[in-house]
Scaffold this motif. Structure first.
Motif, PDB file in Angstrom:
ATOM      1  N   ARG A  17       7.178   2.438  13.395  1.00 39.34           N
ATOM      2  CA  ARG A  17       7.448   3.827  13.042  1.00 39.34           C
ATOM      3  C   ARG A  17       7.882   3.934  11.585  1.00 39.34           C
ATOM      4  O   ARG A  17       7.907   5.019  11.025  1.00 39.34           O
ATOM      5  CB  ARG A  17       8.544   4.393  13.948  1.00 39.34           C
ATOM      6  CG  ARG A  17       8.189   4.252  15.424  1.00 39.34           C
ATOM      7  CD  ARG A  17       9.206   4.924  16.324  1.00 39.34           C
ATOM      8  NE  ARG A  17      10.514   4.325  16.174  1.00 39.34           N
ATOM      9  CZ  ARG A  17      11.606   4.991  15.780  1.00 39.34           C
ATOM     10  NH1 ARG A  17      11.552   6.257  15.525  1.00 39.34           N
ATOM     11  NH2 ARG A  17      12.750   4.364  15.667  1.00 39.34           N
ATOM     12  N   CYS A  18       8.251   2.793  11.006  1.00 38.07           N
ATOM     13  CA  CYS A  18       8.663   2.766   9.600  1.00 38.07           C
ATOM     14  C   CYS A  18       7.450   3.083   8.742  1.00 38.07           C
ATOM     15  O   CYS A  18       6.404   2.469   8.875  1.00 38.07           O
ATOM     16  CB  CYS A  18       9.203   1.379   9.259  1.00 38.07           C
ATOM     17  SG  CYS A  18       9.374   1.070   7.500  1.00 38.07           S
ATOM     18  N   THR A  19       7.611   4.077   7.854  1.00 41.46           N
ATOM     19  CA  THR A  19       6.494   4.476   7.015  1.00 41.46           C
ATOM     20  C   THR A  19       6.510   3.715   5.696  1.00 41.46           C
ATOM     21  O   THR A  19       5.709   3.979   4.821  1.00 41.46           O
ATOM     22  CB  THR A  19       6.558   5.975   6.708  1.00 41.46           C
ATOM     23  OG1 THR A  19       7.780   6.221   6.009  1.00 41.46           O
ATOM     24  CG2 THR A  19       6.541   6.807   7.971  1.00 41.46           C
ATOM     25  N   ASP A  20       7.465   2.817   5.547  1.00 38.98           N
ATOM     26  CA  ASP A  20       7.658   2.088   4.304  1.00 38.98           C
ATOM     27  C   ASP A  20       7.984   3.059   3.166  1.00 38.98           C
ATOM     28  O   ASP A  20       7.437   2.959   2.078  1.00 38.98           O
ATOM     29  CB  ASP A  20       6.419   1.245   3.960  1.00 38.98           C
ATOM     30  CG  ASP A  20       6.754   0.134   2.971  1.00 38.98           C
ATOM     31  OD1 ASP A  20       7.948  -0.113   2.742  1.00 38.98           O
ATOM     32  OD2 ASP A  20       5.816  -0.474   2.434  1.00 38.98           O
ATOM     33  N   CYS A  21       8.877   3.995   3.462  1.00 37.02           N
ATOM     34  CA  CYS A  21       9.229   4.985   2.446  1.00 37.02           C
ATOM     35  C   CYS A  21      10.194   4.409   1.427  1.00 37.02           C
ATOM     36  O   CYS A  21      10.393   4.981   0.359  1.00 37.02           O
ATOM     37  CB  CYS A  21       9.848   6.221   3.094  1.00 37.02           C
ATOM     38  SG  CYS A  21      11.479   5.933   3.802  1.00 37.02           S
ATOM     39  N   GLY A  22      10.845   3.296   1.768  1.00 39.35           N
ATOM     40  CA  GLY A  22      11.698   2.629   0.794  1.00 39.35           C
ATOM     41  C   GLY A  22      13.079   3.221   0.616  1.00 39.35           C
ATOM     42  O   GLY A  22      13.842   2.779  -0.246  1.00 39.35           O
ATOM     43  N   GLU A  23      13.432   4.197   1.441  1.00 42.89           N
ATOM     44  CA  GLU A  23      14.751   4.809   1.291  1.00 42.89           C
ATOM     45  C   GLU A  23      15.884   3.822   1.549  1.00 42.89           C
ATOM     46  O   GLU A  23      16.903   3.844   0.877  1.00 42.89           O
ATOM     47  CB  GLU A  23      14.886   6.003   2.248  1.00 42.89           C
ATOM     48  CG  GLU A  23      14.137   7.240   1.792  1.00 42.89           C
ATOM     49  CD  GLU A  23      14.806   7.902   0.592  1.00 42.89           C
ATOM     50  OE1 GLU A  23      14.420   7.565  -0.543  1.00 42.89           O
ATOM     51  OE2 GLU A  23      15.698   8.738   0.775  1.00 42.89           O
ATOM     52  N   CYS A  24      15.682   2.946   2.542  1.00 46.37           N
ATOM     53  CA  CYS A  24      16.766   2.016   2.886  1.00 46.37           C
ATOM     54  C   CYS A  24      17.130   1.129   1.708  1.00 46.37           C
ATOM     55  O   CYS A  24      18.306   0.958   1.395  1.00 46.37           O
ATOM     56  CB  CYS A  24      16.392   1.187   4.115  1.00 46.37           C
ATOM     57  SG  CYS A  24      14.724   0.545   4.110  1.00 46.37           S
ATOM     58  N   SER A  25      16.121   0.574   1.039  1.00 51.22           N
ATOM     59  CA  SER A  25      16.426  -0.273  -0.114  1.00 51.22           C
ATOM     60  C   SER A  25      17.024   0.559  -1.242  1.00 51.22           C
ATOM     61  O   SER A  25      17.878   0.083  -1.986  1.00 51.22           O
ATOM     62  CB  SER A  25      15.162  -0.950  -0.648  1.00 51.22           C
ATOM     63  OG  SER A  25      14.609  -1.760   0.330  1.00 51.22           O
ATOM     64  N   LEU A  31      12.334  -6.861   5.080  1.00 49.60           N
ATOM     65  CA  LEU A  31      12.375  -6.938   6.548  1.00 49.60           C
ATOM     66  C   LEU A  31      11.355  -5.978   7.152  1.00 49.60           C
ATOM     67  O   LEU A  31      10.571  -6.339   8.023  1.00 49.60           O
ATOM     68  CB  LEU A  31      13.775  -6.595   7.065  1.00 49.60           C
ATOM     69  CG  LEU A  31      14.910  -7.549   6.687  1.00 49.60           C
ATOM     70  CD1 LEU A  31      16.242  -7.001   7.160  1.00 49.60           C
ATOM     71  CD2 LEU A  31      14.676  -8.926   7.288  1.00 49.60           C
ATOM     72  N   ASN A  32      11.361  -4.738   6.667  1.00 48.07           N
ATOM     73  CA  ASN A  32      10.431  -3.749   7.222  1.00 48.07           C
ATOM     74  C   ASN A  32       8.988  -4.163   6.988  1.00 48.07           C
ATOM     75  O   ASN A  32       8.135  -4.023   7.847  1.00 48.07           O
ATOM     76  CB  ASN A  32      10.638  -2.387   6.574  1.00 48.07           C
ATOM     77  CG  ASN A  32      12.075  -1.948   6.644  1.00 48.07           C
ATOM     78  OD1 ASN A  32      12.751  -2.192   7.612  1.00 48.07           O
ATOM     79  ND2 ASN A  32      12.540  -1.312   5.586  1.00 48.07           N
ATOM     80  N   ARG A  33       8.742  -4.654   5.778  1.00 45.61           N
ATOM     81  CA  ARG A  33       7.350  -5.004   5.445  1.00 45.61           C
ATOM     82  C   ARG A  33       6.881  -6.226   6.210  1.00 45.61           C
ATOM     83  O   ARG A  33       5.688  -6.402   6.424  1.00 45.61           O
ATOM     84  CB  ARG A  33       7.219  -5.219   3.943  1.00 45.61           C
ATOM     85  CG  ARG A  33       7.235  -3.898   3.215  1.00 45.61           C
ATOM     86  CD  ARG A  33       7.113  -4.076   1.741  1.00 45.61           C
ATOM     87  NE  ARG A  33       7.131  -2.781   1.077  1.00 45.61           N
ATOM     88  CZ  ARG A  33       7.228  -2.626  -0.230  1.00 45.61           C
ATOM     89  NH1 ARG A  33       7.325  -3.682  -1.009  1.00 45.61           N
ATOM     90  NH2 ARG A  33       7.226  -1.421  -0.747  1.00 45.61           N
ATOM     91  N   VAL A  35      20.079   6.935   6.278  1.00 45.17           N
ATOM     92  CA  VAL A  35      19.084   7.593   5.446  1.00 45.17           C
ATOM     93  C   VAL A  35      17.685   7.512   6.055  1.00 45.17           C
ATOM     94  O   VAL A  35      16.813   8.313   5.739  1.00 45.17           O
ATOM     95  CB  VAL A  35      19.082   6.977   4.026  1.00 45.17           C
ATOM     96  CG1 VAL A  35      18.317   5.657   4.010  1.00 45.17           C
ATOM     97  CG2 VAL A  35      18.524   7.934   3.003  1.00 45.17           C
ATOM     98  N   CYS A  36      17.479   6.568   6.946  1.00 47.10           N
ATOM     99  CA  CYS A  36      16.119   6.261   7.408  1.00 47.10           C
ATOM    100  C   CYS A  36      15.517   7.405   8.226  1.00 47.10           C
ATOM    101  O   CYS A  36      16.069   7.818   9.232  1.00 47.10           O
ATOM    102  CB  CYS A  36      16.154   4.989   8.248  1.00 47.10           C
ATOM    103  SG  CYS A  36      14.573   4.631   9.018  1.00 47.10           S
ATOM    104  N   PRO A  37      14.371   7.919   7.812  1.00 53.49           N
ATOM    105  CA  PRO A  37      13.744   9.018   8.550  1.00 53.49           C
ATOM    106  C   PRO A  37      13.170   8.574   9.901  1.00 53.49           C
ATOM    107  O   PRO A  37      12.833   9.419  10.721  1.00 53.49           O
ATOM    108  CB  PRO A  37      12.614   9.486   7.640  1.00 53.49           C
ATOM    109  CG  PRO A  37      12.701   8.696   6.412  1.00 53.49           C
ATOM    110  CD  PRO A  37      13.605   7.539   6.632  1.00 53.49           C
TER     111      PRO A  37
HETATM  112  S1  SF4 Z   1      11.345   2.144   4.534  1.00 45.93           S
HETATM  113 FE1  SF4 Z   1      13.450   2.001   5.316  1.00 45.93          FE
HETATM  114  S2  SF4 Z   1      14.230   4.108   5.303  1.00 45.93           S
HETATM  115 FE2  SF4 Z   1      11.963   4.249   5.148  1.00 45.93          FE
HETATM  116  S3  SF4 Z   1      11.216   4.457   7.264  1.00 45.93           S
HETATM  117 FE3  SF4 Z   1      11.198   2.273   6.770  1.00 45.93          FE
HETATM  118  S4  SF4 Z   1      13.183   1.485   7.501  1.00 45.93           S
HETATM  119 FE4  SF4 Z   1      13.364   3.720   7.360  1.00 45.93          FE
END
Ligand code: SF4
Ligand code: SF4
Ligand code: FES
Lengths: 332, 144
Positions: free
Chosen positions: A266-274, A286-288, A223-225
């Motif tokens: 590159r992660c925009t912190d869009c939250g799709e993964c969670s 992890l991303n944050r 799902v991760c953009p």
């Molecule tokens: S928040 Fe998750 S899905 Fe969104 S860009 Fe970051 S790692 Fe990918």
């Protein structure tokens, strides 16, 4: 409740389809249950009237779908993007993953989406409908009748700490554009700070508990953009990590470290993964962690804020600290 | 009865142009450093992909050290600057996951610093030995 209704969006899409500006629409279609909204491509107004939805369960970020969808035909594809989705859109443009000329972005406002997992945690199974009443939700259930809960408690983490409700990319906007909300976004790193304050052993057990639940469905990756490689190391049968080995805690960690590291900067912190994780693993922690380290050590950086910005991970400064100093400094 | 003392296994990624030559110098100067330091030669410190570090732990390393040219001296001009950022994030993440921070290190060693190479390895080996066996990032399938 969303202030913009589905009909407003359909009307505008119908105009654009009729004028030939776009030849298809990437939007949300209602799934098996009303809260199972899925992404879909619509080709006609009739099709949209039939299945298009825009409600509290339209969390899905379409940016990544544009990579494949925009390549399928010559015409433009209309896409609805919420403010946070537009960061991913920009990030993908930065990485040359699709051609902006082949897309037409309508920015839609967002009043925060709901997380069905959080709702079910409170009210149990059998949710058949949800109504809003001020700050509260009335959840209709099959077995226990109506139940009330605070809307705030049903928000996914990414909406609770929304980065800001301003679109950073669009061809046109529908509805009212809100101002950025920094106050809200500052809570983003609370979870990370809490973990950092624990002892190493506590953290180890925390993550062991979380990551061992992973079933390696790869949904978070898919799902991760930011994750758009056509071939992935995790699909390579020779890599030794392409599958889930239930007994092995190493593999879980390797997968998660590499998944998050690969998108660091590159992660925009869009939250799709969670959002998509069927096991409710808090992947945003992890991303944050990476985002907060990058911000703290190499200067504030928000991926996708502008097209063409250079990620701190493909950059350097002579004044950077060595790892041991840097990690020590962060701790103070 | 003989009690077997387990010595820590250390994997050292050394860049071809400085640290590997530094290790060589340590050898030709007859300086001692633990035999359990296994050197892997890489063209530049920035060749070290985060997976290499994790793989080393998986295959039984108790500590991983990356050695490169001093900042500014990289044979490819800027490789070690990227190493520095990458490994900072990676090590910080390992720490965040509860893996002992003392198991990882980055050190700059030039071709003329044989003595520094030996001293660094001795010190690092001692530090890792104090932590004992790597349990938190082990792969049981790789254990004999
Ligand atoms: S928040 Fe998750 S899905 Fe969104 S860009 Fe970051 S790692 Fe990918
Ligand atoms: S979505 Fe969740 S369960 Fe699936 S691979 Fe990712 S972390 Fe594991
Ligand atoms: S060549 Fe030694 S660090 Fe790049």
């Amino acid at each position: 409740m969303q202030k913009v209704t589905r009909d407003i969006l359909i009307d505008r899409a119908a105009e654009l389809l009729a004028s030939g500006m776009v030849n298809r629409v990437l939007g949300w279609r209602s799934g098996e249950f009303f809260y199972d909204v899925v992404p879909a491509v619509f080709r006609s107004e009739a099709d949209m009237r039939d299945g298009f939805v825009f409600d509290d369960f339209c969390g899905c970020n379409f940016s990544k779908y544009l990579v494949k969808e925009s390549a399928r035909s010559d015409g433009r594809i209309l896409v609805f993007l919420k403010p946070c989705d537009t960061y991913s859109y920009n990030q993908l443009l930065t990485e040359h993953r699709f051609d902006a000329e082949k897309t037409y972005v309508i920015g839609v406002p967002c009043d925060g989406m709901l997380d069905i997992g959080r709702i079910k945690e409170r009210v149990g199974e059998g949710v058949i409908g949800i109504e809003a009443e001020g700050d509260e939700l009335i959840v209709k259930t099959l077995y226990d009748g109506d139940k009330r809960m605070k809307r705030e408690d049903a928000l996914p983490d990414r909406c609770r700490h929304c980065k800001g409700k301003k679109h950073v990319a669009f061809d046109e906007l529908i509805g009212e554009e809100c101002e950025e909300n920094d106050e809200n976004a500052s809570g983003r790193f609370e979870g990370v700070a809490e973990l950092e304050a624990m002892t190493s052993e506590q953290r180890y057990f925390f993550w062991q508990n979380e990551l061992s639940r992973c079933i390696r469905c790869n949904a978070c990756r898919d799902v991760c953009p930011a994750c758009t490689c056509e071939k992935c190391v995790f699909d390579n049968p020779k890599s030794g990590v392409e599958n889930k080995a239930a007994s092995d805690s190493f593999e879980e960690k390797l997968f998660h470290i590499i998944r998050a590291f690969h998108v660091a900067g590159r992660c925009t912190d869009c939250g799709e993964c969670s959002r998509v994780c069927p096991q409710h693993i808090p992947l945003h922690l992890l991303n944050r962690k990476f985002i907060s380290d990058i911000n703290g050590l190499y200067g504030e950086y928000q991926a996708g804020e502008t097209v063409g910005s250079r990620s701190p991970m493909v950059d350097y400064s002579r004044a950077d600290l060595d790892p041991s100093e840097a990690i020590g400094k962060r701790e103070e | 009865m003989q009690i077997k003392v387990r010595k820590p296994l250390i994997v050292a990624f050394c860049c071809n142009w400085c640290s590997y030559a530094g290790a060589d110098l340590a050898g030709s100067n007859r300086l001692n450093y633990p035999a359990d330091v296994k050197i892997i030669r890489v063209p530049c410190s920035c060749r070290v992909n985060p997976t290499f570090v994790l793989r080393a732990f998986q295959r039984g390393a108790d500590g991983v050290i990356i050695c490169g040219c001093h900042p500014g001296d990289c044979h490819y001009t800027s490789g070690n600057y990227y190493t520095r950022r990458r490994m900072t994030l990676l090590f910080s993440m390992l720490d965040y996951l509860g893996i002992e921070r003392e198991r990882t290190r980055v050190e700059w060693v030039s071709a003329a610093e044989g003595a520094k190479f030996a001293a660094t390895m001795n010190e690092f080996a001692e530090q890792v030995a104090a932590l004992g066996e790597n349990r938190r990032l082990e792969d049981l399938r790789c254990k004999k």
